[in-house]
Motif scaffolding. Structure first.
Motif, PDB file in Angstrom:
ATOM      1  N   ASP B  47    -135.528  38.094 -62.420  1.00 46.06           N
ATOM      2  CA  ASP B  47    -135.381  38.120 -60.968  1.00 46.06           C
ATOM      3  C   ASP B  47    -135.139  36.715 -60.429  1.00 46.06           C
ATOM      4  OD1 ASP B  47    -135.260  40.615 -60.078  1.00 46.06           O
ATOM      5  OD2 ASP B  47    -137.328  40.764 -59.414  1.00 46.06           O
ATOM      6  N   ILE B  59    -133.600  29.975 -59.569  1.00 40.74           N
ATOM      7  CA  ILE B  59    -132.515  30.631 -58.836  1.00 40.74           C
ATOM      8  C   ILE B  59    -132.798  32.117 -58.805  1.00 40.74           C
ATOM      9  CG2 ILE B  59    -130.005  30.913 -58.695  1.00 40.74           C
ATOM     10  CD1 ILE B  59    -129.743  28.978 -60.998  1.00 40.74           C
ATOM     11  N   SER B  60    -132.467  32.749 -57.697  1.00 46.25           N
ATOM     12  CA  SER B  60    -132.570  34.195 -57.629  1.00 46.25           C
ATOM     13  C   SER B  60    -131.436  34.745 -56.782  1.00 46.25           C
ATOM     14  CB  SER B  60    -133.915  34.604 -57.031  1.00 46.25           C
ATOM     15  OG  SER B  60    -134.019  36.011 -57.048  1.00 46.25           O
ATOM     16  N   THR B  61    -130.944  35.922 -57.144  1.00 47.71           N
ATOM     17  CA  THR B  61    -129.849  36.547 -56.384  1.00 47.71           C
ATOM     18  C   THR B  61    -130.178  38.009 -56.119  1.00 47.71           C
ATOM     19  OG1 THR B  61    -127.443  36.829 -56.293  1.00 47.71           O
ATOM     20  CG2 THR B  61    -128.478  37.308 -58.401  1.00 47.71           C
ATOM     21  N   ASP B  62    -129.706  38.504 -54.991  1.00 50.11           N
ATOM     22  CA  ASP B  62    -129.910  39.906 -54.641  1.00 50.11           C
ATOM     23  C   ASP B  62    -128.800  40.350 -53.706  1.00 50.11           C
ATOM     24  OD1 ASP B  62    -131.728  41.938 -55.324  1.00 50.11           O
ATOM     25  OD2 ASP B  62    -133.403  40.691 -54.685  1.00 50.11           O
ATOM     26  N   SER B  63    -128.259  41.538 -53.961  1.00 53.12           N
ATOM     27  CA  SER B  63    -127.326  42.129 -53.018  1.00 53.12           C
ATOM     28  C   SER B  63    -128.047  43.224 -52.253  1.00 53.12           C
ATOM     29  CB  SER B  63    -126.106  42.700 -53.745  1.00 53.12           C
ATOM     30  OG  SER B  63    -125.276  41.648 -54.171  1.00 53.12           O
ATOM     31  N   ASN B 150    -125.084  39.643 -49.796  1.00 53.25           N
ATOM     32  CA  ASN B 150    -125.715  39.000 -50.952  1.00 53.25           C
ATOM     33  C   ASN B 150    -126.342  37.696 -50.506  1.00 53.25           C
ATOM     34  OD1 ASN B 150    -125.435  36.692 -53.125  1.00 53.25           O
ATOM     35  ND2 ASN B 150    -125.737  38.589 -54.243  1.00 53.25           N
ATOM     36  N   THR B 152    -128.336  34.362 -52.365  1.00 58.25           N
ATOM     37  CA  THR B 152    -128.795  33.704 -53.583  1.00 58.25           C
ATOM     38  C   THR B 152    -129.587  32.486 -53.137  1.00 58.25           C
ATOM     39  OG1 THR B 152    -126.841  34.480 -54.764  1.00 58.25           O
ATOM     40  CG2 THR B 152    -128.082  32.686 -55.788  1.00 58.25           C
ATOM     41  N   ILE B 154    -132.191  29.010 -54.068  1.00 58.21           N
ATOM     42  CA  ILE B 154    -132.702  28.008 -54.997  1.00 58.21           C
ATOM     43  C   ILE B 154    -134.078  27.613 -54.497  1.00 58.21           C
ATOM     44  CG2 ILE B 154    -132.258  25.768 -56.099  1.00 58.21           C
ATOM     45  CD1 ILE B 154    -129.930  27.610 -56.409  1.00 58.21           C
TER      46      ILE B 154
END
Lengths: 344, 344
Positions: B47, B59-63, B150, B152, B154
């Motif tokens: 995650d 780092i994390s990303t989510d849509s 989306n 993302t 840091i």
């Protein structure tokens, strides 16, 4: 007789395809709607931004919605890697890590998803950048068109290379790393089954090694920009605007592959506004131009690099013009809106 | 008689809604398709992942594809900020910067886009995290459902706080920062017009300050997880699996608001599998549990923090069980697939 017109113009009230095309409508959306809303949170939006507190690190994000998913020369997976690697590279940075986020339409064949991810993984490996984190969302049939891919990248800038669209200066030489128009015409031809796709292929590829080859020239490299949405016309107009300079290019110097020219003729498109995914324009100080050209030609993705123009000493600021083959001069305008939707 | 079954099962060949639900189907997709394709490029997907070369950065990303875009307590804009801020926080990190990437359906009223972006900007400002870069794509009518976002992020990790889903240990105390089930039932009720939405609101909010309050406890904080898709059941099962421990919780200790219980009763849903966007579970060493609870209660988003269970000394590994109100014990299974699509 007067015509009463009390109702607002409906086309102004909804999002149009052209708002995503990288041209004037995109700029308006950004300036009038996106930036005012987000300014409270930080600085201006840029293609790749500095990470607060870490001057050497840059971040870039891009969502890819190309249709069809697969086309000669690439697919949405490789494109999603190259697009973000290249946005980082245009800020003079080497990619350190990528995140990948998928929005998948229910019913997408797993074989297609597997093929896209395989291509994405291979592109990342070839570029030498690890995919470190990700996310997958599934939406119902009809709520998305097959598959959308977001990639966000972190890059570390090369020591003295700090290019910016605002740093072009009078006297600069304008270099182009390769032929234009291949990506946009390939995707369009594949989608519409025009037949050109047997002769052409997308130029999608990573440009960070090309930028690394330019790194030793340091501050002599003023601007790097990959002419994606809106093509070379949009890239040069943005640079002219952001740097408050004029730009003049020679039509005869801009390499347009024959198949691209034929496709554009048939479609009534100007190759200058067609998206590219594997070339860059560089504005460099005139004394460093020969060295920059040699550096670009020293790597495979820059063997066809050429000089295409220069920044004249006295404006007019913001204007891009083209010296045509017959010696005339025409203004290269910022494309208005969407002539080629869903090209990346 | 033998039954010949040469054709593959069609439901196995395409992406299903359940592949995006955060349950067993999601895990299968990740393990069998996504990770093998991307492993060549780097480490496992998480995650929030460490940035290579920078041990303090994650780092994390989510849509976000939530439907509807607006619901009591929030909207897709605020949710997109909180979701990524919280993913960073669950790795013990403070958010430094966000990127925002939009996929907009042609025809979306500009007023809705403006409202979402305004909310997103405000949420980012309230969380103290700048939006530093972005991207906007527009697709034709019917190619997306209104708007996908989306984000993302840091983040920089707090000194000694290095929580991981793999670090739960026998004897740990399990804490929960607030009531469960509000986000999922609110979105579902709003979408389906069930009427509960007048009594409940999403719990969407940033949790990084709550995590900061826990930071002084350092290595005594073993696991932090926000139970989003798949709810508390999925979060606890993931922790039990990744840490190779059992988890036991008390039904009577898990706070379920009355309106959530009513909605779940009517819908035949278990509140344990309903998504949350504003609470976290923490696994902490038993001697530090009282301090951790006090730290959580010291910030507004943790005032309702409670102890809900513990990690028993002798497994069975990977099993999550619930002591019910009547003294029985039942297994809390990993949810299979999609009971609540497009909840975030």
């Amino acid at each position: 007789m007067t015509i009463d017109c009390p109702t607002p113009r409906h086309e102004d009230e909804v999002v149009l395809l052209g708002h995503g095309a990288g041209g004037r409508l995109s700029a308006e959306l950004l300036d009038q709607l996106v930036l005012p809303a987000l300014d409270g949170g930080g600085g201006p939006l840029e293609d790749a931004a500095l990470l607060p507190g870490y001057r050497e690190l840059v971040i870039s994000t891009d969502s890819f919605v190309v249709s069809p998913l697969f086309f000669p020369g690439g697919d949405i997976g490789s494109l999603a890697v190259h697009g973000t690697v290249n946005d980082l590279a245009m800020r003079g940075a080497w990619p350190l890590a990528l995140s990948v986020s998928l929005i998948v339409e229910e019913g997408l064949p797993l074989a297609e998803l597997r093929a896209v991810l395989g291509s994405l993984g291979k592109a990342a490996q070839n570029a030498g950048v690890p995919v470190v984190t990700g996310d997958t969302k599934v939406v119902g049939r009809g709520a998305a068109d097959k598959l959308f891919v977001n990639t966000t990248g972190i890059g570390r800038r090369h020591g003295a290379l700090h290019p910016s669209a605002a740093l072009a200066r009078p006297g600069d030489t304008v270099l182009l790393s390769g032929p234009i128009g291949l990506h946009g015409t390939t995707v369009l031809s594949t989608r519409e089954r025009l037949g050109f796709e047997s002769d052409i292929a997308s130029d999608t590829r990573p440009l960070h090694r090309l930028v690394k080859a330019l790194a030793p020239l340091g501050a002599a490299v003023h601007v790097l920009r990959d002419p994606t949405r809106g093509g070379l016309a949009a890239a040069l107009n943005e640079i002219a605007r952001d740097s408050c300079v004029a730009v003049e290019i020679d039509e005869s110097a801009v390499p347009v592959p024959e198949a691209v020219a034929s496709a554009c003729d048939l479609l009534g498109l100007d190759p200058l506004i067609v998206a590219n995914e594997g070339c860059l324009v560089a504005f460099v100080s005139a004394p460093a131009a020969d060295d920059a050209l040699a550096a670009m030609r020293s790597v495979p993705e820059g063997t066809e690099a050429v000089r295409i123009g220069e920044v004249p000493p006295h404006g007019p600021d913001g204007r891009v013009s083209l010296r045509t083959l017959v010696g005339a001069r025409r203004i290269v305008e910022m494309p208005l809106g969407e002539q080629l939707p869903r090209i990346c």
